[in-house]
Scaffold this motif. Structure first.
Motif, PDB file in Angstrom:
ATOM      1  N   ASP A 140       0.837  -1.200   0.000  1.00 25.52           N
ATOM      2  CA  ASP A 140       0.000   0.000   0.000  1.00 25.52           C
ATOM      3  C   ASP A 140       0.875   1.254   0.000  1.00 25.52           C
ATOM      4  O   ASP A 140       1.948   1.277   0.598  1.00 25.52           O
ATOM      5  CB  ASP A 140      -0.902   0.045   1.239  1.00 25.52           C
ATOM      6  CG  ASP A 140      -2.113  -0.868   1.117  1.00 25.52           C
ATOM      7  OD1 ASP A 140      -2.392  -1.335   0.000  1.00 25.52           O
ATOM      8  OD2 ASP A 140      -2.778  -1.101   2.142  1.00 25.52           O
ATOM      9  N   ARG A 141       0.376   2.279  -0.667  1.00 27.27           N
ATOM     10  CA  ARG A 141       1.060   3.574  -0.648  1.00 27.27           C
ATOM     11  C   ARG A 141       0.286   4.477   0.309  1.00 27.27           C
ATOM     12  O   ARG A 141      -0.925   4.659   0.157  1.00 27.27           O
ATOM     13  CB  ARG A 141       1.100   4.183  -2.051  1.00 27.27           C
ATOM     14  CG  ARG A 141       1.891   5.496  -2.139  1.00 27.27           C
ATOM     15  CD  ARG A 141       1.898   6.017  -3.561  1.00 27.27           C
ATOM     16  NE  ARG A 141       2.699   7.228  -3.679  1.00 27.27           N
ATOM     17  CZ  ARG A 141       3.691   7.386  -4.550  1.00 27.27           C
ATOM     18  NH1 ARG A 141       4.012   6.396  -5.377  1.00 27.27           N
ATOM     19  NH2 ARG A 141       4.369   8.522  -4.611  1.00 27.27           N
ATOM     20  N   ILE A 142       0.969   5.029   1.310  1.00 29.35           N
ATOM     21  CA  ILE A 142       0.293   5.865   2.296  1.00 29.35           C
ATOM     22  C   ILE A 142       0.871   7.273   2.276  1.00 29.35           C
ATOM     23  O   ILE A 142       2.030   7.488   1.907  1.00 29.35           O
ATOM     24  CB  ILE A 142       0.385   5.252   3.718  1.00 29.35           C
ATOM     25  CG1 ILE A 142       1.852   5.097   4.168  1.00 29.35           C
ATOM     26  CG2 ILE A 142      -0.325   3.916   3.781  1.00 29.35           C
ATOM     27  CD1 ILE A 142       2.313   6.123   5.148  1.00 29.35           C
ATOM     28  N   ASP A 157       6.488  12.435   3.192  1.00 29.39           N
ATOM     29  CA  ASP A 157       5.146  12.164   3.701  1.00 29.39           C
ATOM     30  C   ASP A 157       4.452  11.033   2.948  1.00 29.39           C
ATOM     31  O   ASP A 157       3.331  10.658   3.281  1.00 29.39           O
ATOM     32  CB  ASP A 157       4.277  13.424   3.653  1.00 29.39           C
ATOM     33  CG  ASP A 157       4.114  13.974   2.244  1.00 29.39           C
ATOM     34  OD1 ASP A 157       4.689  13.393   1.298  1.00 29.39           O
ATOM     35  OD2 ASP A 157       3.399  14.980   2.092  1.00 29.39           O
ATOM     36  N   GLU A 158       5.114  10.485   1.927  1.00 27.88           N
ATOM     37  CA  GLU A 158       4.546   9.341   1.206  1.00 27.88           C
ATOM     38  C   GLU A 158       5.516   8.173   1.255  1.00 27.88           C
ATOM     39  O   GLU A 158       6.740   8.341   1.077  1.00 27.88           O
ATOM     40  CB  GLU A 158       4.223   9.708  -0.242  1.00 27.88           C
ATOM     41  CG  GLU A 158       3.007  10.608  -0.370  1.00 27.88           C
ATOM     42  CD  GLU A 158       2.439  10.631  -1.787  1.00 27.88           C
ATOM     43  OE1 GLU A 158       2.689   9.656  -2.546  1.00 27.88           O
ATOM     44  OE2 GLU A 158       1.737  11.604  -2.121  1.00 27.88           O
ATOM     45  N   PHE A 159       4.952   6.971   1.503  1.00 27.63           N
ATOM     46  CA  PHE A 159       5.783   5.775   1.639  1.00 27.63           C
ATOM     47  C   PHE A 159       5.036   4.559   1.105  1.00 27.63           C
ATOM     48  O   PHE A 159       3.804   4.545   1.040  1.00 27.63           O
ATOM     49  CB  PHE A 159       6.132   5.523   3.115  1.00 27.63           C
ATOM     50  CG  PHE A 159       6.894   6.646   3.756  1.00 27.63           C
ATOM     51  CD1 PHE A 159       8.284   6.668   3.728  1.00 27.63           C
ATOM     52  CD2 PHE A 159       6.221   7.691   4.374  1.00 27.63           C
ATOM     53  CE1 PHE A 159       8.978   7.715   4.303  1.00 27.63           C
ATOM     54  CE2 PHE A 159       6.913   8.743   4.955  1.00 27.63           C
ATOM     55  CZ  PHE A 159       8.295   8.749   4.922  1.00 27.63           C
ATOM     56  N   ILE A 160       5.805   3.535   0.756  1.00 26.08           N
ATOM     57  CA  ILE A 160       5.255   2.247   0.374  1.00 26.08           C
ATOM     58  C   ILE A 160       5.398   1.312   1.577  1.00 26.08           C
ATOM     59  O   ILE A 160       6.483   1.178   2.147  1.00 26.08           O
ATOM     60  CB  ILE A 160       5.992   1.636  -0.842  1.00 26.08           C
ATOM     61  CG1 ILE A 160       5.977   2.624  -2.022  1.00 26.08           C
ATOM     62  CG2 ILE A 160       5.359   0.306  -1.227  1.00 26.08           C
ATOM     63  CD1 ILE A 160       4.600   2.979  -2.511  1.00 26.08           C
ATOM     64  N   VAL A 161       4.295   0.686   1.948  1.00 26.01           N
ATOM     65  CA  VAL A 161       4.280  -0.195   3.118  1.00 26.01           C
ATOM     66  C   VAL A 161       4.957  -1.519   2.802  1.00 26.01           C
ATOM     67  O   VAL A 161       4.701  -2.137   1.770  1.00 26.01           O
ATOM     68  CB  VAL A 161       2.833  -0.459   3.574  1.00 26.01           C
ATOM     69  CG1 VAL A 161       2.806  -1.458   4.723  1.00 26.01           C
ATOM     70  CG2 VAL A 161       2.159   0.843   3.977  1.00 26.01           C
ATOM     71  N   GLU A 190      -3.460   8.448   5.269  1.00 22.83           N
ATOM     72  CA  GLU A 190      -4.469   7.863   4.400  1.00 22.83           C
ATOM     73  C   GLU A 190      -3.786   7.036   3.321  1.00 22.83           C
ATOM     74  O   GLU A 190      -2.604   7.256   3.007  1.00 22.83           O
ATOM     75  CB  GLU A 190      -5.325   8.957   3.751  1.00 22.83           C
ATOM     76  CG  GLU A 190      -4.537   9.920   2.882  1.00 22.83           C
ATOM     77  CD  GLU A 190      -5.412  11.015   2.287  1.00 22.83           C
ATOM     78  OE1 GLU A 190      -6.605  11.047   2.628  1.00 22.83           O
ATOM     79  OE2 GLU A 190      -4.895  11.812   1.482  1.00 22.83           O
ATOM     80  N   ILE A 191      -4.510   6.083   2.795  1.00 21.25           N
ATOM     81  CA  ILE A 191      -3.985   5.262   1.704  1.00 21.25           C
ATOM     82  C   ILE A 191      -4.191   6.014   0.392  1.00 21.25           C
ATOM     83  O   ILE A 191      -5.277   6.524   0.119  1.00 21.25           O
ATOM     84  CB  ILE A 191      -4.682   3.894   1.658  1.00 21.25           C
ATOM     85  CG1 ILE A 191      -4.333   3.084   2.926  1.00 21.25           C
ATOM     86  CG2 ILE A 191      -4.290   3.125   0.407  1.00 21.25           C
ATOM     87  CD1 ILE A 191      -5.018   1.746   3.010  1.00 21.25           C
ATOM     88  N   VAL A 192      -3.146   6.085  -0.399  1.00 20.80           N
ATOM     89  CA  VAL A 192      -3.215   6.774  -1.692  1.00 20.80           C
ATOM     90  C   VAL A 192      -3.733   5.798  -2.739  1.00 20.80           C
ATOM     91  O   VAL A 192      -3.099   4.758  -2.976  1.00 20.80           O
ATOM     92  CB  VAL A 192      -1.830   7.303  -2.110  1.00 20.80           C
ATOM     93  CG1 VAL A 192      -1.920   7.985  -3.480  1.00 20.80           C
ATOM     94  CG2 VAL A 192      -1.281   8.255  -1.059  1.00 20.80           C
TER      95      VAL A 192
END
Length: 203
Positions: A140-142, A157-161, A190-192
């Protein structure tokens, strides 16, 4: 009310902070007019021996009445040099405690209230429960509500889980760097949504 500290000898034989506080808030006292008043703890928890939450019922003349929440800040130190193993500071939900990590099991037992402070406290507890109940999957990308700065200097502020069992790590979307985020479930994120392209199959 301020903090109250005590040695183990004053705990009435109770082995934990939770057991002691359950007993403290369960009682019945006679009044001069022949009536009686008391409280009964219906359910409680004391996660990490730091905060005690209890659904407590009012008992008047043996008749069960309203159920409200008691919240206690707890300091539990069995190795205290002065022997003061337990300290606590008690509050009612109508005082609007800052601590709002009460479980649903306890919240569900509370009866309706008109106290604005109590209603706000219950709302914050529910929001925290919803926040902790959010689920994410590997890949997931959050996106965080606010960027974080890491020890390597990365700000993002954006990451891959990356999920391995219960362990979570977060990869920079450009593929460089893997990070741990303390208290992740308590953060606003939030999930992107990602558009997935499906392969075209020709007959």
């Amino acid at each position: 009310m301020g903090w109250l500290y005590m040695p183990r000898s004053s705990m009435g034989g109770h082995a934990s902070a939770k057991a002691y506080l359950d007993a403290q808030f369960t009682y019945e006292r006679p009044r001069d007019d022949g009536s009686s008043y008391g409280l009964k703890v219906l359910a409680s928890s004391c996660p990490g021996n730091r905060v005690y939450y209890a659904a407590t019922q009012v008992i008047t003349n043996g008749i069960a009445g309203e159920v409200f929440a008691i919240v206690c800040l707890v300091r539990w130190n069995p190795r205290d040099k002065e022997g003061l193993v337990l300290g606590y500071k008690d509050m009612e939900e109508s005082m609007g405690p800052c601590e709002a990590e009460c479980s649903a099991r306890i919240l569900d037992l509370l009866t309706p209230t008109e106290s604005e402070y109590a209603l706000d406290w219950r709302r914050r507890c529910v929001e925290n429960l919803k926040r902790r109940a959010r689920t994410i999957e590997d890949g997931d990308r959050i996106k965080l509500a606010a960027p974080l700065t890491f020890t390597d200097g990365h700000v993002g502020d954006e990451f891959i889980v990356q999920k391995r069992g219960r362990k979570l790590s977060f990869r920079n979307p450009d593929g460089h760097g893997r990070y741990r985020i303390s208290g992740f479930k308590d953060l606003a994120w939030e999930i992107v949504p990602e558009t997935k392209v499906h392969k075209t199959i020709f007959a």
